[in-house]
Design an enzyme around this catalytic site. Structure first.
Site, PDB file in Angstrom:
ATOM      1  N   LYS A 187       0.830  -0.836   0.021  1.00 59.54           N
ATOM      2  CA  LYS A 187       0.701   0.193  -0.384  1.00 59.54           C
ATOM      3  C   LYS A 187       1.103   1.323  -0.016  1.00 59.54           C
ATOM      4  CE  LYS A 187      -2.026   1.102   3.641  1.00 59.54           C
ATOM      5  NZ  LYS A 187      -3.066   1.461   4.786  1.00 59.54           N
TER       6      LYS A 187
ATOM      7  N   ASP B 297     -13.224   2.932  11.257  1.00 57.19           N
ATOM      8  CA  ASP B 297     -13.787   2.741   9.401  1.00 57.19           C
ATOM      9  C   ASP B 297     -13.605   1.513   9.160  1.00 57.19           C
ATOM     10  OD1 ASP B 297     -13.932   4.036   7.500  1.00 57.19           O
ATOM     11  OD2 ASP B 297     -11.788   4.199   6.734  1.00 57.19           O
TER      12      ASP B 297
END
Length: 630
Positions: free
Chosen positions: A339, A479
């Protein structure tokens, strides 16, 4: 008229007047003795009689003392109280009020009526914006007059954010801070001696040295090692070393008067006077320190390139983009997923302000802390699980995307139509953090569930994993939308968890999940509390009403009362309710009406739970525990 002899003229005049009066009285008495009688036929009027009586009485009173009667205009006026509010609307002058009763009555004018309100339109409330603005202006003016700015910047029309502090003053502030904490740092010197020391100019206190590294506020105790003393801090916005900037700052600054030796307070005052202000420059200094701390935490002395990191795990030609998010891109590199998150730039990426080095530091620290739950070490107090994605490595990189990454990004864009900015737009000195993680599978949004058993297993694995995180580190994901849960299928039919020292075996039905992306997460490592203050991002809570993800953010804000540092495990429960809604509304799999009723009942019961740990005892999960559950 001739006067009689022997008589006085005045006495004759008086005698004649008396004779006239006597004759008048005689005639009047005769008239009274013979009154005229007239008959009038009319109704008796009591009101007129009363009025006549009152008129007679008033005439009698007026006739009394007529000679000594004082003029009405000179009569004393009854005093009106001085406490009367003269600002009353519609008031009449006190001087005029005395004469009001004696003004001829005028015909009252017909009152003007307001037009009728149309049907369907209610009366509009009064608007006091002009009045409110006026009083705010008055209050602000009075505040400026009573408490002017100590820097007098408002008189000059300069905003405090635009005033810059020299780099030299920030170095002196750090020296002064060290001086107060450690009195063995060297002999006391006057400020002019410090500025003129050759060793300071030649060698210079390296900002990357451990004594000058300012660790992030929430992750300070995680950094204890020092960087090489001769290392130059290369920051993406500056290409000069600390010693060079120090020399250039000294050339541009004026000479300072000498100070009393050992007087830290005097030096502190001189440092404040030296700087013109200190927002952008001190911010730049803090960025540089955070950047150095992040480098050290990742085990680097200087940033790497993206190609160097990716080539460690795969052949660059085999790189494939597998996903994207608001803050970065995800590429598959061999058996890992990398990422890439840009940070510390002064321009927006994907419509969002770039993260700072201190924020990335906390995310790296949080990811490594969750690795301890896999049994790799750390003090987890009997809490273990493998559900949180394993972070293999984290590296700081700088430079442009290489051709292999550009090719992979454009291939994914042609297939899925990317919503992110093209990486070609990034400048040459752009910095990134690359999270190297294990490959966890597909996200829930794109994964196809087969039946209700897989849906139940999915929910129980997420619930127990969150419960383990809560017990070990007061963990809250904050989240956990369907893009941050990866799913894959494996041969194992059972998955083991340890919750507060108790072993818990869960049926998987061949489904394994991995929880990713801890950008908004909160954790208590025992030494520090790592979190992201979401109150500084109000746009996060302005999503469309009715959208399950946007509504969950707003529910989180209400549950935490916008205080994001404290522990509120209820936020984990809110995301479990969100996931139940996703299964009911967004995912299609083999299920019956009875299965849907069970999911709705689970969502309703979740309202009564204050944490994921409490939710693990729900009857919905009872059959999924191999050993009977909790």
């Amino acid at each position: 008229m001739a006067s009689r002899p022997g008589n006085d003229l005045w006495s004759e005049i008086i005698a004649e007047e008396e004779n006239q009066h006597s004759n008048y009285d005689t005639e009047e008495s005769k008239q009274q003795q013979q009154p005229e009688i007239a008959v009038i036929y009319r109704r008796k009027n009591a009101i007129n009689k009363q009025n006549n009586d009152l008129l007679i009485i008033s005439r009698e009173k007026a006739s009394l003392g007529n000679e000594n009667r004082v003029s009405w205009a000179q009569a004393p006026v009854k005093r009106i109280s001085w406490n009367r509010a003269l600002s009353t609307r519609g008031r009449t002058s006190i001087a005029v009020a005395v004469f009001v009763d004696h003004v001829p009555q005028q015909k009252n004018q017909k009152r003007k009526t307001k037009p009728a309100i149309p049907r369907g339109k209610g009366l509009q409330p009064a608007n006091f914006d002009k009045e409110r603005a006026y009083f705010e202006e008055v209050d602000s003016f009075e505040l400026m007059e009573e408490s002017p700015s100590p820097r007098n910047i408002w008189n000059k029309g300069v905003k405090s954010e635009n005033i810059v502090t020299t780099h030299l003053s920030s170095v002196l502030e750090k020296w002064l801070f060290r001086r107060r904490l450690n009195y063995s740092c060297g002999p006391s010197k006057s400020l002019s001696t410090i500025l003129g020391t050759p060793s300071l100019l030649n060698e210079g206190p390296n900002i990357c040295d451990d004594s000058f590294v300012r660790t992030p506020e929430k992750g300070a105790s995680l950094i204890r090692s020092s960087l090489p003393s001769n290392q130059e801090c290369k920051f993406c916005l500056t290409g000069t070393s600390v010693s060079e900037s120090l020399i250039s700052s000294r050339k541009s600054s004026k000479a300072l008067p000498s100070m009393a030796e050992g007087d830290c307070e005097v030096i502190s005052d001189a440092v404040r006077n030296l700087s013109l202000a200190s927002r952008p420059s001190s911010l730049l200094s803090h960025r540089c320190e955070d950047f150095a701390a992040l480098l050290d935490f990742c085990g680097q002395s200087a940033p790497s390139t993206l190609s160097d990191v990716f080539s460690t795990y795969c052949d660059p030609k085999s790189i494939i983009k597998v996903g994207e998010g608001t803050y970065g891109e995800a590429f598959k590199a061999g058996k890992t997923v990398c990422k890439v998150v840009p940070f510390d730039g002064d321009f927006r990426v994907n419509g969002e302000v770039q993260k700072r080095a201190s924020e990335l530091f906390e995310e790296v620290a949080l990811s490594r802390t969750l690795n301890y739950l896999r049994g790799d070490g750390g003090h987890t107090c009997g809490n273990t699980c493998t559900t949180f994605i394993q972070t293999i490595d984290a590296k700081v990189c700088q430079g442009r995307y290489d051709n292999a990454l550009i090719r992979a990004w454009e291939h994914w864009d042609n297939k899925h139509s990317s919503e992110n900015d093209h990486p070609k737009e990034f400048p040459e000195d752009q910095c990134y953090v690359v999270f190297v993680q294990e490959h966890g599978g597909q996200d829930l949004e794109s994964f196809v569930l087969l039946n209700f058993d897989e849906a139940r297993s999915f929910l129980v694995q997420v619930t127990v994993a969150l419960a383990v995180g809560e017990a070990a580190y007061e963990f809250e994901h904050r989240d956990l939308h369907w893009g941050n849960i990866l799913l894959s299928r494996k041969d194992s039919a059972m998955l083991q968890f340890n919750l507060e020292g108790k072993s818990l075996n869960v049926r998987t039905f061949g489904l394994w999940i991995s929880i990713i992306d801890f950008t908004l997460s909160r954790i208590n490592t025992g030494e520090d509390i790592l979190f992201l203050d979401l109150s500084s991002d109000p746009e996060l809570f302005e999503g469309p009403k009715g959208d399950k993800q946007a509504d969950t953010y707003r529910k989180m804000k209400e549950a935490t009362e916008d205080c994001w540092e404290e522990s509120f495990p209820k936020t984990n429960v809110l995301w479990l309710q969100y996931l139940v809604d996703i299964l009911l509304l967004k995912k299609t799999f083999d299920r019956s009406s009875k299965d849907e009723r069970e999911l709705r009942s689970l969502k309703k019961r979740l309202n009564s739970y204050g944490s994921a740990k409490e939710a693990t005892a729900d009857p919905f999960f009872r059959e999924l525990y191999v050993d009977g559950g909790l």
